[in-house]
Scaffold this motif. Structure first.
Motif, mmCIF file in Angstrom:
data_model
loop_
_atom_site.group_PDB
_atom_site.id
_atom_site.type_symbol
_atom_site.label_atom_id
_atom_site.label_comp_id
_atom_site.label_asym_id
_atom_site.label_seq_id
_atom_site.Cartn_x
_atom_site.Cartn_y
_atom_site.Cartn_z
ATOM 1 N N GLN A 2 0.977 -1.073 0.080
ATOM 2 C CA GLN A 2 0.025 0.073 -0.009
ATOM 3 C C GLN A 2 0.980 1.117 -0.146
ATOM 4 O O GLN A 2 1.166 1.974 1.004
ATOM 5 C CB GLN A 2 -1.084 0.177 1.297
ATOM 6 N N PRO A 3 1.445 1.561 -1.210
ATOM 7 C CA PRO A 3 2.491 2.848 -1.076
ATOM 8 C C PRO A 3 1.839 4.194 -1.116
ATOM 9 O O PRO A 3 0.632 4.116 -1.490
ATOM 10 C CB PRO A 3 3.113 2.451 -2.643
ATOM 11 N N LYS A 4 2.399 4.893 -0.545
ATOM 12 C CA LYS A 4 1.851 6.297 -0.529
ATOM 13 C C LYS A 4 1.950 6.868 -1.753
ATOM 14 O O LYS A 4 2.595 6.487 -2.801
ATOM 15 C CB LYS A 4 2.643 7.153 0.398
ATOM 16 N N PRO A 5 0.792 7.941 -2.277
ATOM 17 C CA PRO A 5 0.643 8.353 -3.468
ATOM 18 C C PRO A 5 1.971 9.340 -3.694
ATOM 19 O O PRO A 5 2.499 9.941 -2.872
ATOM 20 C CB PRO A 5 -0.577 9.317 -3.352
ATOM 21 N N GLN A 6 2.289 9.293 -4.928
ATOM 22 C CA GLN A 6 3.759 9.966 -5.351
ATOM 23 C C GLN A 6 3.380 11.420 -5.674
ATOM 24 O O GLN A 6 2.459 11.836 -6.267
ATOM 25 C CB GLN A 6 4.224 9.469 -6.781
ATOM 26 N N GLN A 7 4.090 12.516 -4.869
ATOM 27 C CA GLN A 7 3.698 13.799 -4.958
ATOM 28 C C GLN A 7 4.371 14.348 -6.309
ATOM 29 O O GLN A 7 3.619 15.344 -6.862
ATOM 30 C CB GLN A 7 4.631 14.489 -3.698
ATOM 31 N N ILE A 8 5.521 14.066 -6.824
ATOM 32 C CA ILE A 8 5.826 14.404 -8.197
ATOM 33 C C ILE A 8 6.246 13.480 -8.853
ATOM 34 O O ILE A 8 6.984 12.267 -8.463
ATOM 35 C CB ILE A 8 7.263 15.468 -7.854
ATOM 36 N N ASN A 9 5.544 13.269 -10.239
ATOM 37 C CA ASN A 9 5.783 12.167 -11.193
ATOM 38 C C ASN A 9 7.412 12.504 -11.583
ATOM 39 O O ASN A 9 7.373 13.088 -12.642
ATOM 40 C CB ASN A 9 4.833 11.954 -12.095
ATOM 41 N N LEU A 10 8.351 11.644 -11.228
ATOM 42 C CA LEU A 10 9.492 11.857 -11.863
ATOM 43 C C LEU A 10 9.778 11.471 -12.985
ATOM 44 O O LEU A 10 10.461 12.168 -13.902
ATOM 45 C CB LEU A 10 10.554 11.157 -10.827
ATOM 46 N N SER A 11 9.016 10.278 -13.542
ATOM 47 C CA SER A 11 9.010 9.965 -14.713
ATOM 48 C C SER A 11 8.680 10.908 -15.953
ATOM 49 O O SER A 11 9.271 11.126 -16.787
ATOM 50 C CB SER A 11 8.204 8.575 -15.092
ATOM 51 N N LYS A 12 7.620 11.595 -15.758
ATOM 52 C CA LYS A 12 6.942 12.609 -16.583
ATOM 53 C C LYS A 12 7.822 13.829 -16.584
ATOM 54 O O LYS A 12 8.069 14.351 -17.855
ATOM 55 C CB LYS A 12 5.772 13.151 -16.000
ATOM 56 N N ILE A 13 8.554 14.190 -15.547
ATOM 57 C CA ILE A 13 9.423 15.355 -15.640
ATOM 58 C C ILE A 13 10.762 14.952 -16.582
ATOM 59 O O ILE A 13 11.105 15.553 -17.461
ATOM 60 C CB ILE A 13 9.909 15.634 -14.231
ATOM 61 N N LEU A 14 11.169 13.751 -16.360
ATOM 62 C CA LEU A 14 12.400 13.244 -17.059
ATOM 63 C C LEU A 14 12.024 13.215 -18.583
ATOM 64 O O LEU A 14 12.647 13.470 -19.533
ATOM 65 C CB LEU A 14 13.141 11.885 -16.606
ATOM 66 N N THR A 15 10.674 12.687 -18.876
ATOM 67 C CA THR A 15 10.344 12.604 -20.307
ATOM 68 C C THR A 15 10.297 13.862 -20.838
ATOM 69 O O THR A 15 10.598 14.129 -22.072
ATOM 70 C CB THR A 15 8.899 11.779 -20.258
ATOM 71 N N ILE A 16 9.811 14.927 -20.400
ATOM 72 C CA ILE A 16 9.440 16.109 -20.680
ATOM 73 C C ILE A 16 11.008 16.855 -20.963
ATOM 74 O O ILE A 16 11.082 17.557 -21.942
ATOM 75 C CB ILE A 16 8.459 17.279 -19.717
ATOM 76 N N LEU A 17 11.930 16.541 -20.144
ATOM 77 C CA LEU A 17 13.175 17.062 -20.437
ATOM 78 C C LEU A 17 13.857 16.560 -21.455
ATOM 79 O O LEU A 17 14.575 17.233 -22.061
ATOM 80 C CB LEU A 17 13.941 16.832 -18.992
ATOM 81 N N GLN A 18 13.519 15.343 -21.675
ATOM 82 C CA GLN A 18 14.254 14.696 -22.829
ATOM 83 C C GLN A 18 13.490 15.072 -24.044
ATOM 84 O O GLN A 18 14.646 15.459 -24.946
ATOM 85 C CB GLN A 18 14.190 13.004 -22.882
ATOM 86 N N ILE A 19 12.470 15.204 -24.098
ATOM 87 C CA ILE A 19 11.792 15.976 -25.452
ATOM 88 C C ILE A 19 12.171 17.347 -25.763
ATOM 89 O O ILE A 19 12.337 17.687 -26.838
ATOM 90 C CB ILE A 19 10.226 15.772 -25.156
ATOM 91 N N GLY A 20 12.236 18.086 -24.447
ATOM 92 C CA GLY A 20 12.767 19.403 -24.568
ATOM 93 C C GLY A 20 14.092 19.350 -25.405
ATOM 94 O O GLY A 20 14.430 20.499 -26.146
ATOM 95 N N ILE A 21 14.885 18.666 -24.739
ATOM 96 C CA ILE A 21 16.604 18.598 -25.233
ATOM 97 C C ILE A 21 16.674 18.188 -26.779
ATOM 98 O O ILE A 21 17.239 19.236 -27.545
ATOM 99 C CB ILE A 21 17.373 17.532 -24.411
ATOM 100 N N PHE A 22 16.105 17.260 -27.289
ATOM 101 C CA PHE A 22 16.148 16.965 -28.587
ATOM 102 C C PHE A 22 15.356 17.906 -29.383
ATOM 103 O O PHE A 22 15.606 18.119 -30.694
ATOM 104 C CB PHE A 22 15.991 15.304 -28.939
ATOM 105 N N THR A 23 14.292 18.373 -28.847
ATOM 106 C CA THR A 23 13.573 19.350 -29.704
ATOM 107 C C THR A 23 14.312 20.725 -29.924
ATOM 108 O O THR A 23 14.459 21.288 -31.110
ATOM 109 C CB THR A 23 12.130 19.862 -29.090
ATOM 110 N N SER A 24 14.908 21.035 -28.999
ATOM 111 C CA SER A 24 15.932 22.161 -29.056
ATOM 112 C C SER A 24 17.156 21.828 -29.927
ATOM 113 O O SER A 24 17.326 22.802 -31.063
ATOM 114 C CB SER A 24 16.567 22.496 -27.598
#
Length: 548
Positions: free
Chosen positions: A169-191
């Motif tokens: 019964q894990p606690k709900p995640q406050q910050i979705n780290l995987s989404k942040i990393l995905t957006i960061l990766q898309i931002g880098i190769f888009t740039s």
């Protein structure tokens, strides 16, 4: 002290600084490096490392259940947090060591190909043990430590003190780290994609921009002749049916820093203007097809020192339109300009503007002076190149058998060799970044689909079609792409503007480049994720609900 005494100043420069700080030296006297290119390659390398680190985090987070359960079991058997951290550090360190070993082998194999791009004329050996490599390995170790710390605190957050029971019964995640990393990766190769588009567009622009001269079908031949009989030689060469014009002069555009004369303004003699000196005889404009606005008879250099004119000499010159505009000459023909060292210039012709240097520099006031060297510029008929080369070689060797025949032609890469290397390297590194970023997005797609299998099954049971499910999940990825573009494109735009400032003539960053970058980014992301989403949406929902 007389007023006409010249004052000079000198300064010393360490030898180790000359390679990157040699703007004051002629380009043909010293091999110089591009400091901006070095900084850019380091920046892209760091971005690729960040992308690789993000991919690793995404994959480990996707394996969260396995790793968190392992942490929980170790905690049940009394393992301390310090022990768990060292265990995680050892695993990541072993993987990093294997990757570094493979990287060294791959770099050694690809080193000759990189040399052909960066420094084809000055090959340097591959050195494994040097300061730069040790700094790079230290930076890798730093990233490894950061990754280990992030994963440690991430897993620790999901493992409570109750061990396996708390894990169920894990606690709900406050910050979705995987989404942040995905957006960061898309931002880098888009740039990087945006930056590559700007670079390719600018290189194509300077390659196709008219220079005001025609550099095709021109041969530059260094002719040694003790008799200095240029005029008979010129008449003999013109007898060949394939030769149109022959000129004694220096070829343009210059691949080196041109000769500069400082000429005072007529209205303000205390102000001096830098004027570029091009050298050629009366057929210089015919060889390069430079349009003539107005002219008088072009006469050779005239020396007439005498007491009456203070032992000065007069040189007949042609000038370009920019020269006339800069000096504000209403009637330039016949105008005599005073210059230092008892030299006067008499304007006998005006031409249209033309480029004497690369497009990094604007069109500058230019004079065409009579040559003081013996260098032939020969314009030949199209399709006659090989025939003219053989004729010139035979004629030269018949008169100068003890010398080697040398012939050159204008080469686009001579002016823009560093720019071409810059473009090739940025494109190569960007493709690597896009490939690594695509792998990270694929890992996130697997992680997301695995976590949504129950939701997909329930939607299919309630009547949702495969197309509706794919649109639902693709919309989530499209949102991430748009957020990444909002973050990455302004940074890429600023970097592109700074790079374009190196050119006096440059493209304008059009809105279509932003749209094209967003569309290509969307296509790449959807191409990577659609296969996984499609596979999940085709599974039998009954089987999925049974296992869930």
């Amino acid at each position: 002290m007389p007023d006409d005494v010249n004052h000079f100043s000198h300064r010393l420069q360490p030898l180790q600084d000359i390679y990157f700080h040699s703007e004051h030296l002629r380009e043909d006297e010293l091999l110089r490096g591009s400091q901006s290119l070095t900084y850019l390659l380091w920046s892209i390398t760091i971005l690729i490392l960040l992308l690789a680190a993000g991919n690793f985090l995404l994959i480990r987070i996707a394996q969260q259940d396995r790793d968190s359960s392992r942490f929980a079991i170790h905690k049940c058997y009394g393992a301390s947090n310090k022990h768990l951290f060292y265990q995680l550090l050892g695993e990541i360190g072993l993987q990093t060591g294997v990757i570094l070993l493979l990287s060294c082998i791959l770099t050694y194999g690809l080193h000759p190909y990189f040399i052909q791009i960066l420094s084809p004329e000055h090959i340097y050996p591959f050195e494994l043990f040097n300061l730069s490599n040790f700094v790079f390995v230290g930076f890798i170790c730093l990233i490894m430590g950061i990754i280990c710390s992030i994963l440690y605190f991430h897993f620790k957050h999901h493992v409570s003190r109750e061990g396996v029971r708390g894990m169920l019964q894990p606690k709900p995640q406050q910050i979705n780290l995987s989404k942040i990393l995905t957006i960061l990766q898309i931002g880098i190769f888009t740039s990087l994609l945006f930056y590559c588009t700007i670079i390719i567009s600018q290189i194509n622009f300077i390659k196709n921009k008219p220079l005001g001269i025609d550099t095709e079908h021109i041969l530059q031949v260094g002719w040694f002749d003790n008799s200095r009989s240029y005029q008979p030689l010129k008449e003999e060469l013109l007898q060949h049916p394939g030769i149109l014009y022959v000129c004694n002069g220096m070829s343009i555009p210059f691949t080196y820093i041109p000769s500069i004369e400082k000429i005072p303004l007529l209205s303000e003699p205390e102000k001096q203007v830098d004027v570029v000196c091009a050298y050629g005889d009366e057929d210089f404009t015919n060889v390069y097809k430079i349009p003539i606005i107005e002219s008088q008879e072009f006469t050779p250099i005239e020396f007439n020192p005498s007491p009456e004119n203070n032992y000065s000499s007069t040189t007949d010159v042609w000038v370009n339109k920019k020269f006339v505009e800069t000096f504000k000459l209403d009637h330039p023909l016949g105008m005599i300009l005073n210059q230092q060292h008892s030299v006067h210039y008499r304007i006998t012709g005006v031409t249209e503007d033309f480029h004497t240097q690369s497009l990094h520099y604007p069109v500058r006031p230019t004079m065409i002076l009579p040559p003081s060297t013996y260098l032939l510029l020969i314009r030949y008929q199209p399709g006659k190149r090989q025939e003219i080369l053989e004729y010139l070689q035979d004629l030269y060797l018949s008169r100068n058998p003890e010398y080697i025949f040398e012939c050159k032609e204008y080469n686009y890469s001579d002016l823009y060799q560093k720019d071409m290397a810059f473009m090739e390297l940025v494109i190569l590194f960007s493709l690597i970044a896009i490939l690594i970023g695509g792998m990270g997005i694929f890992a996130f797609a697997i992680f997301m689909v695995e976590s949504k299998t129950r939701e997909i099954a329930l939607r299919k049971v309630n009547g949702a079609s495969e197309r509706q499910i794919m649109l639902l999940f693709n919309r989530q990825f499209m949102t991430k792409v748009l957020v990444a573009c909002v973050i990455g494109l302004p940074i890429a735009y600023y970097a592109s503007r700074k790079w374009l400032e190196n050119y006096a003539y440059r493209i304008e960053i059009q809105p279509w480049i932003f749209v094209l970058t967003i569309v290509i980014s969307l296509c790449i992301v959807l191409l990577v994720t659609n296969w996984q989403i499609r596979q999940a949406s085709r599974n039998n929902p009954i089987d999925t609900l049974k296992t869930e």
